[in-house]
Design a protein around this motif. Structure first.
Motif, PDB file in Angstrom:
ATOM      1  N   ILE A  22     -14.607   3.928  -8.545  1.00 47.05           N
ATOM      2  CA  ILE A  22     -14.390   2.993  -7.441  1.00 47.05           C
ATOM      3  C   ILE A  22     -12.910   2.867  -7.074  1.00 47.05           C
ATOM      4  O   ILE A  22     -12.566   2.816  -5.893  1.00 47.05           O
ATOM      5  N   ILE A  45     -21.155  -0.399 -25.245  1.00 47.39           N
ATOM      6  CA  ILE A  45     -21.694   0.929 -25.559  1.00 47.39           C
ATOM      7  C   ILE A  45     -22.315   1.588 -24.334  1.00 47.39           C
ATOM      8  O   ILE A  45     -22.240   2.814 -24.174  1.00 47.39           O
ATOM      9  N   VAL A 123     -23.384  -7.588 -31.546  1.00 46.63           N
ATOM     10  CA  VAL A 123     -22.067  -7.807 -32.164  1.00 46.63           C
ATOM     11  C   VAL A 123     -21.658  -9.268 -31.947  1.00 46.63           C
ATOM     12  O   VAL A 123     -21.815  -9.796 -30.846  1.00 46.63           O
ATOM     13  N   LEU A 125     -19.136 -11.606 -31.079  1.00 51.00           N
ATOM     14  CA  LEU A 125     -17.843 -11.468 -30.395  1.00 51.00           C
ATOM     15  C   LEU A 125     -16.791 -12.423 -30.940  1.00 51.00           C
ATOM     16  O   LEU A 125     -15.628 -12.057 -31.082  1.00 51.00           O
ATOM     17  N   GLY A 144     -15.356  -3.760 -19.191  1.00 53.38           N
ATOM     18  CA  GLY A 144     -16.774  -3.772 -18.875  1.00 53.38           C
ATOM     19  C   GLY A 144     -17.661  -3.236 -19.973  1.00 53.38           C
ATOM     20  O   GLY A 144     -17.231  -3.065 -21.106  1.00 53.38           O
ATOM     21  N   VAL A 148     -21.308  -6.887 -21.059  1.00 54.13           N
ATOM     22  CA  VAL A 148     -20.239  -7.321 -21.963  1.00 54.13           C
ATOM     23  C   VAL A 148     -19.383  -8.381 -21.252  1.00 54.13           C
ATOM     24  O   VAL A 148     -18.993  -9.389 -21.855  1.00 54.13           O
ATOM     25  N   SER A 151     -21.142 -11.704 -21.600  1.00 53.21           N
ATOM     26  CA  SER A 151     -21.092 -12.272 -22.957  1.00 53.21           C
ATOM     27  C   SER A 151     -19.718 -12.882 -23.247  1.00 53.21           C
ATOM     28  O   SER A 151     -19.626 -13.976 -23.797  1.00 53.21           O
TER      29      SER A 151
END
Ligand SMILES: NC(=O)c1ccc[n+]([C@@H]2O[C@H](COP(=O)([O-])OP(=O)(O)OC[C@H]3O[C@@H](n4cnc5c(N)ncnc54)[C@H](OP(=O)(O)O)[C@@H]3O)[C@@H](O)[C@H]2O)c1
Length: 218
Positions: A22, A45, A123, A125, A144, A148, A151
């Motif tokens: 982008i 991931i 995970v 965080l 990103g 993610v 979260s």
């Protein structure tokens, strides 16, 4: 923590086929300068599996920061650029407690540092960021993707959002937006931000916001 992304005018960070080129060239240079200025770059991931990014600093001179993959089930490909394009420091893969042991060992053998966070499932965080902080990794940039981003924002872990707005519209209900996840129910429950800067890089406009809100409960 700085959340960095490139977004189309209609709020997408990737198309429905997950194409995500982008940023214009001038904006990519800005992002690489920012990478060289932080202690670590973090990604989910799915971004690794989709884009196979190296996450190094290569468009400008500068030190590549530590790379961190949020990967609960240790799915990071051993042949992925995040592992094979070596940087100054080993790539850190953060996994959840229930990640398959043989995958964790394979990642370690491939040169990754694996951190097992406390939680089962995803995970953890908060504990990951705490342990990074204790190691002196304080300036972290997240690149990103949308899940993610959600979260980290919902737990009040993002201080700043820097979004490059590209003059294009791609549409698509299945295209990835800047922030995915569950979302809030009411506008009043949304996270509040304050605009700090508007800059122009080539044809892109970069908006920098300070994030006010703490953890989202609604
Ligand atoms: N334009 C841009 O600036 C930009 C930047 C980055 C990415 N992208 C695009 O975004 C797309 C990927 O975004 P995405 O939203 O699908 O995936 P993502 O945010 O990259 O990764 C999400 C995955 O991260 C793992 N994860 C581990 N711990 C987590 C936690 N605590 N919270 C949330 N996720 C956690 C989860 O998988 P496990 O359960 O297996 O751990 C989760 O499914 C790609 O198409 C990529 O090209 C665009």
């Amino acid at each position: 923590m700085i959340l960095s992304a490139a977004m189309t005018l209609d709020g997408k960070i990737a198309t429905k086929t997950r194409d995500s080129r982008i940023s214009c060239e001038e904006d990519l240079l800005r992002v690489h300068k920012l990478r060289a200025d932080v202690d670590a770059i973090m990604v989910g991931i799915e971004t690794v599996l989709t884009d196979d990014p190296s996450l190094t600093v290569n468009r400008v001179k500068g030190k590549s920061p530590m790379r961190i993959v949020l990967d609960s089930n240790a799915r990071t490909p051993l042949t992925g650029r995040v592992l094979t394009r070596r940087g100054e420091e080993p790539t850190l893969v953060a996994v959840a407690r229930n990640a398959p042991k043989e995958r964790v060992e394979a990642l370690r053998s491939a040169g990754a540092e694996v951190i097992v966070t406390g939680s089962i499932g995803k995970v953890d965080l908060q504990s990951l960021l705490l342990s990074l902080h204790q190691r002196g990794i304080k300036r972290v940039m997240v690149e990103g993707g949308g899940n993610v981003n959600w979260s980290l924002l919902r737990y009040g872990l993002v201080d700043e959002v820097r979004v490059a707005l590209a003059p294009m519209i791609v549409g698509g209900r299945d295209a990835t937006t800047l922030v995915e996840g569950e979302g809030v129910t009411k506008i009043a429950d949304g996270m509040r931000l304050a605009l700090q800067r508007i800059e122009r890089y080539g044809e892109d406009i970069v908006l920098t916001y300070r994030v006010f809100s703490q953890e989202v409960t609604g």
